[in-house]
Design a protein around this motif. Structure first.
Motif, short mmCIF file in Angstrom:
data_model
loop_
_atom_site.label_atom_id
_atom_site.label_comp_id
_atom_site.label_asym_id
_atom_site.label_seq_id
_atom_site.Cartn_x
_atom_site.Cartn_y
_atom_site.Cartn_z
N HIS A 5 13.33 -4.56 -1.05
CA HIS A 5 12.20 -4.87 -1.92
C HIS A 5 11.20 -5.77 -1.18
O HIS A 5 9.99 -5.53 -1.21
N GLN A 6 11.72 -6.78 -0.48
CA GLN A 6 10.83 -7.70 0.25
C GLN A 6 10.14 -7.00 1.42
O GLN A 6 9.08 -7.42 1.86
N PHE A 7 10.75 -5.95 1.89
CA PHE A 7 10.11 -5.15 2.96
C PHE A 7 9.06 -4.20 2.39
O PHE A 7 7.92 -4.14 2.86
N LEU A 8 9.44 -3.47 1.35
CA LEU A 8 8.59 -2.34 0.90
C LEU A 8 7.45 -2.77 -0.03
O LEU A 8 6.36 -2.18 0.03
N GLU A 9 7.69 -3.75 -0.86
CA GLU A 9 6.67 -4.10 -1.86
C GLU A 9 5.35 -4.56 -1.23
O GLU A 9 4.28 -4.04 -1.57
N PRO A 10 5.40 -5.47 -0.24
CA PRO A 10 4.11 -5.86 0.39
C PRO A 10 3.45 -4.70 1.12
O PRO A 10 2.22 -4.58 1.12
N LEU A 11 4.26 -3.84 1.72
CA LEU A 11 3.70 -2.70 2.45
C LEU A 11 3.02 -1.74 1.48
O LEU A 11 1.90 -1.26 1.74
N ALA A 12 3.65 -1.49 0.34
CA ALA A 12 3.04 -0.60 -0.66
C ALA A 12 1.75 -1.20 -1.20
O ALA A 12 0.79 -0.49 -1.48
N ARG A 13 1.71 -2.52 -1.31
CA ARG A 13 0.52 -3.20 -1.83
C ARG A 13 -0.66 -3.06 -0.86
O ARG A 13 -1.80 -2.88 -1.28
N LEU A 14 -0.38 -3.14 0.43
CA LEU A 14 -1.46 -3.08 1.43
C LEU A 14 -1.80 -1.66 1.86
O LEU A 14 -2.83 -1.42 2.48
N ARG A 15 -0.95 -0.72 1.55
CA ARG A 15 -1.17 0.66 1.98
C ARG A 15 -2.41 1.23 1.29
O ARG A 15 -2.61 1.08 0.09
N THR A 16 -3.23 1.92 2.07
CA THR A 16 -4.43 2.54 1.49
C THR A 16 -4.31 4.06 1.61
O THR A 16 -3.71 4.69 0.76
N ASP A 17 -4.86 4.63 2.68
CA ASP A 17 -4.82 6.09 2.81
C ASP A 17 -3.93 6.55 3.97
O ASP A 17 -4.07 7.66 4.46
N GLN A 18 -3.00 5.69 4.37
CA GLN A 18 -2.11 6.09 5.47
C GLN A 18 -1.11 7.15 5.00
O GLN A 18 -0.72 7.18 3.84
N ILE A 19 -0.71 7.98 5.95
CA ILE A 19 0.40 8.90 5.71
C ILE A 19 1.68 8.09 5.88
O ILE A 19 1.81 7.33 6.85
N TYR A 140 7.26 -11.93 7.74
CA TYR A 140 6.88 -10.51 7.74
C TYR A 140 5.65 -10.28 6.88
O TYR A 140 4.67 -9.65 7.31
N GLU A 141 5.68 -10.81 5.68
CA GLU A 141 4.56 -10.58 4.75
C GLU A 141 3.27 -11.19 5.30
O GLU A 141 2.19 -10.59 5.18
N CYS A 142 3.40 -12.36 5.93
CA CYS A 142 2.20 -13.01 6.49
C CYS A 142 1.60 -12.20 7.65
O CYS A 142 0.41 -12.29 7.93
N SER A 143 2.44 -11.43 8.34
CA SER A 143 1.98 -10.69 9.53
C SER A 143 1.54 -9.27 9.23
O SER A 143 1.01 -8.58 10.11
N GLU A 145 -0.78 -7.71 7.48
CA GLU A 145 -2.17 -7.26 7.64
C GLU A 145 -2.51 -7.06 9.11
O GLU A 145 -3.16 -6.09 9.48
N GLU A 146 -2.05 -8.00 9.93
CA GLU A 146 -2.30 -7.90 11.38
C GLU A 146 -1.61 -6.65 11.94
O GLU A 146 -2.17 -5.92 12.75
N ILE A 147 -0.38 -6.38 11.47
CA ILE A 147 0.37 -5.22 11.96
C ILE A 147 -0.40 -3.94 11.66
O ILE A 147 -0.46 -3.02 12.48
N LEU A 148 -0.99 -3.88 10.46
CA LEU A 148 -1.65 -2.65 10.02
C LEU A 148 -3.06 -2.49 10.60
O LEU A 148 -3.70 -1.47 10.38
N SER A 149 -3.53 -3.49 11.31
CA SER A 149 -4.88 -3.37 11.87
C SER A 149 -4.80 -3.27 13.39
O SER A 149 -3.81 -3.69 14.00
N GLY A 150 -5.80 -2.70 13.98
CA GLY A 150 -5.84 -2.60 15.43
C GLY A 150 -5.11 -1.37 15.94
O GLY A 150 -4.51 -0.62 15.19
#
Lengths: 200, 179
Positions: A5-19, A140-143, A145-150
């Motif tokens: 849950h701690q892994f997936l929930e933040p990722l689902a929140r930040l996910r936009t149009d990624q596959i 993990y959660e703090c990082s 956004e940085e992981i998903l950019s660049g």
């Protein structure tokens, strides 16, 4: 270690149009957070081949990010794929390796080297420009956004607790939306969604 | 023998977008030509099973890849081929160089007519991979065409049509080194 849950929930929140390509122990948990048309379950498919399948999509769709939620057991089956990904020149692939140390869907038997394999170290050696390892949910959660950019490819190892997901299957009454049709239909749905959307 | 130039022309005619490969001596000339020509990108992989998973992803993403491997590598692919291109019904053409074909032909053994057994598979004068190639394709329900020489070049286009018609992988067996 942290929970799925701690892994997936933040990722689902930040996910936009990624596959998003999932496999094994995260297939059903991810579907509790997402019913996106660009979700694809590598289930009832080839063992250990989610990351290379995701690489193919990333090569085909360079303007769109591809996120692969791989398992540690699956990654061990095709470690060479880390080299193939790094050598391919792909920049839009983010490879998460969920390191719970077990083959979860077959009863949590230990994976070889479960207590010491450093997947992000392997990815770095293979040529990934960015690689991270997290065993703390807050870091993990703090990082994220940085992981998903660049530019990528990026390898992110997340050390999670073993879960209790059972064997995967596909059937019409499956709670996970993307397990309700055949693998062939699922592939055509994703292809259709990608070709309809063009490069948006 | 088939000229690599003719194979490349067929791949261009079919609008192939990527060639996924583990190289061998029989495909060497074709790979050198592909690299020099630069029209169709080559994606080298570490193991043949990967080629089918990546090719399947490329097709899902709207591209038209081919896989170029040796028959030894075909045997390696097993679950990868089954669980990706076959299970997802991808109209994928696989160019497979046929190691051991000449010896097999010289022996007069037909893998269609004779049952395979340990004594046949361990004979010094035969390459066991040649004995297993066509029976394996048959077991996996993969239709195949032969490319022996220049005159067979149209078999590649036929394979693309068959793959599209059946929505599944189709093989082209290249029985001699490309020149």
């Amino acid at each position: 270690m942290f929970t799925k849950h701690q892994f997936l929930e933040p990722l689902a929140r930040l996910r936009t149009d990624q596959i998003v390509i999932t496999t094994m122990g995260v297939v059903r948990p991810w579907a509790r957070y997402s019913e996106h048309a660009l979700d694809f379950a590598s289930a009832d498919s080839a063992m250990g081949h989610a990351a290379d399948f995701a690489l193919g999509i990333a090569l085909a769709q360079p303007s769109r990010q591809v996120i692969c939620l791989n398992g540690d057991g699956s990654m061990l089956m095709t470690l060479g794929t880390l080299v193939t990904i790094a050598s391919s020149g792909v920049k839009n692939l983010i490879l998460f390796v969920v390191q719970n140390g077990t083959y979860e869907v077959t009863g949590n038997q230990l994976t070889p080297g479960s207590d010491r394999v450093d997947f992000s170290g392997l990815a770095k050696s293979a040529g990934f420009p960015r690689a991270y390892t997290f065993d703390d949910a807050q870091a993990y959660e703090c990082s994220l956004e940085e992981i998903l950019s660049g530019d990528g490819p990026v390898c992110v190892t997340v050390k999670t607790e073993p879960g209790s997901e059972g064997p995967l299957g596909r059937r019409p009454d499956e709670p996970a939306h993307y397990l309700r049709c055949s693998l062939a239909d699922s592939a055509r749905q994703l292809r259709g969604a990608l070709l309809d959307r063009g490069a948006d | 023998m088939a000229q690599a130039r003719l194979i490349l022309d067929e791949l261009k005619k079919a609008k192939v977008t990527h060639v996924l490969t583990v190289p061998d001596n029989s495909s060497r000339t074709l790979l050198e030509l592909l690299a020099a020509d630069r029209t169709i990108p080559i994606v080298p992989v570490t193991r043949e099973g990967e080629a089918f998973a990546i090719a399947t992803g490329l097709w899902v993403g709207g591209k038209k890849p081919v896989v170029l491997i040796q028959n030894t590598g075909l045997l390696e692919t097993g679950d990868a081929l089954r669980g990706t291109a076959i299970r997802m019904r991808v109209p994928l053409v696989c160019l497979i160089t046929y190691r051991g074909y000449a010896k097999l032909q010289a022996s007069g053994i037909s893998t269609k007519a004779e049952a395979l057994n340990a004594s046949l598979l361990s004979r010094l004068d035969l390459d066991s991979v040649a004995l297993l190639t066509e029976p394996t394709l048959k077991a996996w329900s993969i239709p195949h065409y032969f490319l022996h020489e220049d005159g067979d070049i149209a078999q590649i286009s036929a394979a693309f049509r068959k793959a599209q018609e059946l929505e599944q992988p189709v093989a082209v067996l290249i029985t001699r080194d490309t020149t």
